[in-house]
Scaffold this active site. Structure first.
Site, PDB file in Angstrom:
ATOM      1  N   ASP A  43      -4.609   2.648   8.540  1.00 29.83           N
ATOM      2  CA  ASP A  43      -5.855   2.032   8.079  1.00 29.83           C
ATOM      3  C   ASP A  43      -6.335   2.764   6.832  1.00 29.83           C
ATOM      4  O   ASP A  43      -5.739   3.755   6.415  1.00 29.83           O
ATOM      5  CB  ASP A  43      -6.923   2.055   9.179  1.00 29.83           C
ATOM      6  CG  ASP A  43      -7.816   0.801   9.130  1.00 29.83           C
ATOM      7  OD1 ASP A  43      -8.260   0.420   8.023  1.00 29.83           O
ATOM      8  OD2 ASP A  43      -8.056   0.217  10.191  1.00 29.83           O
ATOM      9  N   GLY A  69      -3.921   4.331   4.155  1.00 29.15           N
ATOM     10  CA  GLY A  69      -3.562   3.487   3.034  1.00 29.15           C
ATOM     11  C   GLY A  69      -4.158   2.107   3.203  1.00 29.15           C
ATOM     12  O   GLY A  69      -4.960   1.865   4.106  1.00 29.15           O
ATOM     13  N   PHE A  71      -3.263  -2.035   3.569  1.00 26.39           N
ATOM     14  CA  PHE A  71      -2.173  -2.957   3.887  1.00 26.39           C
ATOM     15  C   PHE A  71      -1.871  -3.915   2.747  1.00 26.39           C
ATOM     16  O   PHE A  71      -0.936  -4.690   2.810  1.00 26.39           O
ATOM     17  CB  PHE A  71      -2.380  -3.696   5.207  1.00 26.39           C
ATOM     18  CG  PHE A  71      -3.702  -4.365   5.429  1.00 26.39           C
ATOM     19  CD1 PHE A  71      -4.226  -5.283   4.546  1.00 26.39           C
ATOM     20  CD2 PHE A  71      -4.420  -4.089   6.577  1.00 26.39           C
ATOM     21  CE1 PHE A  71      -5.428  -5.918   4.783  1.00 26.39           C
ATOM     22  CE2 PHE A  71      -5.626  -4.710   6.840  1.00 26.39           C
ATOM     23  CZ  PHE A  71      -6.134  -5.631   5.927  1.00 26.39           C
ATOM     24  N   HIS A  89      -6.531 -13.534  10.131  1.00 23.36           N
ATOM     25  CA  HIS A  89      -7.614 -14.525  10.141  1.00 23.36           C
ATOM     26  C   HIS A  89      -8.781 -14.135   9.241  1.00 23.36           C
ATOM     27  O   HIS A  89      -9.610 -14.971   8.923  1.00 23.36           O
ATOM     28  CB  HIS A  89      -8.073 -14.826  11.577  1.00 23.36           C
ATOM     29  CG  HIS A  89      -8.995 -13.814  12.175  1.00 23.36           C
ATOM     30  ND1 HIS A  89      -9.897 -14.145  13.146  1.00 23.36           N
ATOM     31  CD2 HIS A  89      -9.150 -12.492  11.952  1.00 23.36           C
ATOM     32  CE1 HIS A  89     -10.581 -13.066  13.505  1.00 23.36           C
ATOM     33  NE2 HIS A  89     -10.131 -12.054  12.806  1.00 23.36           N
TER      34      HIS A  89
END
Length: 188
Positions: A43, A69, A71, A89
């Site tokens: 994360d 980091g 994504f 989502h």
């Protein structure tokens, strides 16, 4: 978490990286249910720092690598299974393509991707997922997706959706595998 843990055999998943894992709810459940499993959590640095402190306080530091980091950038490449729970989502298709591209670059040829999301049912019957779809659109510019939409997103990023598992809750497990390109198969 219980329906998810009952529906999918995580003992075959090898080392699992929870991408965007936040405070570690999924990882904690996995470590509790499957003590021998190897886990990591990835994360943003500020989130990872708080999670690292929490895991240390609970004696879990030695059982889970907390990595930092975004994504949208590079992911660690030393995991067998990449897990995205309620990540896609939040984003439009273009941003999802970037996230899935990051996973595709990191994942090994025999790896697997587990996408844990709600799937919008076909037809016009009311459903909670359809209501959430409207909320996601209004609040985050994200969306809930139909199975066909997930299949298309995954295919565009180089994954084959191999199965969808109904957990008996609103959450589904979409299991995808990397598709090897001709270039990858030739060893170039």
């Amino acid at each position: 978490m219980e329906p998810l843990l009952n529906a999918y055999d995580f003992t075959t998943a090898g080392r699992i990286l929870d991408v965007g894992g936040g405070r570690g709810t999924v990882v904690r459940a996995l470590l509790d249910r499957f003590p021998g499993i190897g886990c990591g959590l990835f994360d943003l640095p500020s989130v990872a720092a708080r999670t690292r402190e929490s895991f240390a306080a609970d004696g879990l530091s030695g059982r889970c690598m907390i990595e930092e980091g975004s994504f949208f950038d590079a992911l660690p490449s030393d995991y067998d299974t990449y897990l995205l729970k309620h990540i896609l989502h939040d984003w439009n298709d273009a941003k999802c393509s970037v996230i899935l591209g990051s996973v595709r670059r990191a994942i090994g040829k025999d790896g697997r991707l587990l996408v844990l999301e709600h799937i919008v049912p076909e037809g016009n019957e009311p459903s909670m997922t359809k209501e959430w779809d409207l909320l996601m659109l209004a609040l985050l510019a994200g969306k809930e997706r139909k199975e066909a939409e997930f299949r298309s997103l995954l295919a565009a990023a180089g994954f084959d959706l191999v199965r969808v598992i109904d957990t008996g809750s609103l959450l589904n497990v979409l299991e995808a595998r990397p598709v090897q390109s001709v270039f990858e198969r030739s060893g170039n």
